[in-house]
Design an enzyme around this catalytic site. Structure first.
Site, short mmCIF file in Angstrom:
data_model
loop_
_atom_site.label_atom_id
_atom_site.label_comp_id
_atom_site.label_asym_id
_atom_site.label_seq_id
_atom_site.Cartn_x
_atom_site.Cartn_y
_atom_site.Cartn_z
N GLU A 19 0.83 -1.18 -0.01
CA GLU A 19 -0.10 -0.04 -0.19
C GLU A 19 0.74 1.04 0.14
O GLU A 19 2.16 1.18 0.26
CB GLU A 19 -0.77 0.10 1.09
CG GLU A 19 -2.26 -0.26 1.08
CD GLU A 19 -3.06 0.80 0.23
OE1 GLU A 19 -2.26 1.81 -0.20
OE2 GLU A 19 -4.31 0.66 0.23
N ARG A 102 -7.28 -0.03 12.86
CA ARG A 102 -6.02 0.48 12.31
C ARG A 102 -6.06 1.49 11.42
O ARG A 102 -7.13 1.64 10.71
CB ARG A 102 -5.25 -0.97 11.93
CG ARG A 102 -5.91 -1.44 10.97
CD ARG A 102 -4.88 -2.49 10.25
NE ARG A 102 -5.37 -3.18 9.06
CZ ARG A 102 -5.49 -2.70 7.66
NH1 ARG A 102 -4.97 -1.34 7.52
NH2 ARG A 102 -6.05 -3.37 6.61
N ASN A 104 -5.17 2.77 7.75
CA ASN A 104 -5.16 2.15 6.50
C ASN A 104 -4.60 3.04 5.31
O ASN A 104 -3.99 2.29 4.37
CB ASN A 104 -6.41 1.84 6.20
CG ASN A 104 -6.88 1.00 4.98
OD1 ASN A 104 -6.12 -0.16 4.82
ND2 ASN A 104 -7.25 1.34 3.97
N ASN A 150 -9.57 4.93 2.43
CA ASN A 150 -8.72 4.44 1.59
C ASN A 150 -7.92 5.86 0.99
O ASN A 150 -7.86 6.91 1.65
CB ASN A 150 -9.10 3.65 0.62
CG ASN A 150 -8.69 2.27 0.80
OD1 ASN A 150 -7.30 2.01 1.16
ND2 ASN A 150 -9.52 1.27 0.86
N ASP A 200 -10.00 1.91 -4.16
CA ASP A 200 -8.82 1.80 -3.07
C ASP A 200 -8.08 3.03 -3.19
O ASP A 200 -8.66 4.06 -3.05
CB ASP A 200 -8.08 0.54 -3.35
CG ASP A 200 -7.44 0.10 -1.83
OD1 ASP A 200 -6.87 0.92 -1.16
OD2 ASP A 200 -7.32 -1.32 -1.63
#
Length: 259
Positions: A19, A102, A104, A150, A200
């Site tokens: 990511e 958490r 991201n 995202n 995303d």
């Protein structure tokens, strides 16, 4: 406009959850994270060498710091990383953190404020949020009731913020006030109709076009500022997670994916 038929392999990373790519134009390296492996990576495309640092806990994103090193959006806090030693130092926590929450994804706005979002690891609807970390260290919750925070980026004039909450299957946009760092007037930019695909990570190019990674869609899509689809870049990985421009002339699109 990028011209390619299909993405080519830049690094056989075998990332669990790659990511957050960001190009460092000072060192000519790509910074990216492997979230659940707790790794921050620096890829030198000219040599193919990838250096990995253990962040000590899941790391949703790493961004460049003007004074050197990186700021990390970790599972439970914001932290800084020294790229000489790999040492991680906690900066501050953020409100509303729970055992299943958490970080991201994260990105800095043009004024240097860090926008970072959370999710619940069981994807509980509305359990996450979008936060803003100011240069002075203050953390503000800017958007509640997020399910899977995202991609984020800004229009060329800095007056529009693009944002993805993946489970909505949309890329949204907000009016953005560059001075105060506030957002308003949320609306749909594009809806993702590709079956099995979720939006995303995303990035905005030098022409103002928005490039969106489609998780489960094996591709990157590019939309112009009016929300019209311009091109699709096939990716030989189903879980396409994010993208960023880099290289000597910023003409290469780097794409992360997940296993």
């Amino acid at each position: 406009m990028l011209n390619c038929e299909q993405a080519e392999l830049a690094l056989d990373a075998k990332a669990d959850l790659g990511e957050g790519p960001v190009w460092d134009d000072q060192t000519h390296q790509l910074v990216w994270v492997d979230i659940m492996a707790c790794r921050v990576n620096l890829l030198d495309p000219s040599s193919g060498v990838n250096r990995a640092f253990d962040a000590g806990s899941p790391v949703g994103a790493a961004v460049l710091r003007s004074s050197g090193g990186l700021v990390l959006a970790q599972k439970e806090c914001f932290a800084q990383m020294d790229l000489q030693t790999g040492a991680v130092t906690r900066l501050c926590g953020f409100p509303g953190i729970g055992p299943l929450i958490r970080m991201n994804d994260a990105k800095c706005d043009p004024q240097g404020r860090l926008w970072a979002g959370t999710l619940s690891t069981d994807l509980r609807p509305g359990a996450g949020a979008l936060y803003r970390l100011d240069p002075g260290g203050q953390v503000s919750r800017m958007l509640p009731d997020v399910t899977c925070s995202n991609g984020t980026d800004w229009s060329l004039d800095g007056k529009t913020m693009y944002y993805v909450d993946s489970m909505t299957r949309r890329v949204d946009c907000f009016d953005f006030d560059p001075v105060s760092g506030t957002i308003a007037n949320r609306r749909t930019f594009v809806e993702i109709e590709l079956e099995g695909a979720l939006p995303d990570g995303l990035t905005v190019d030098a022409e103002g076009n928005v490039w969106v990674a489609l998780w489960g869609g094996s591709c990157i899509r590019c939309y112009n500022p009016a929300g019209e689809l311009l091109t699709t870049v096939p990716v030989p990985a189903s879980q396409t997670s994010s993208c960023a421009f880099g290289g000597e002339d910023l003409g290469d699109l780097y794409i992360t994916s997940a296993r």
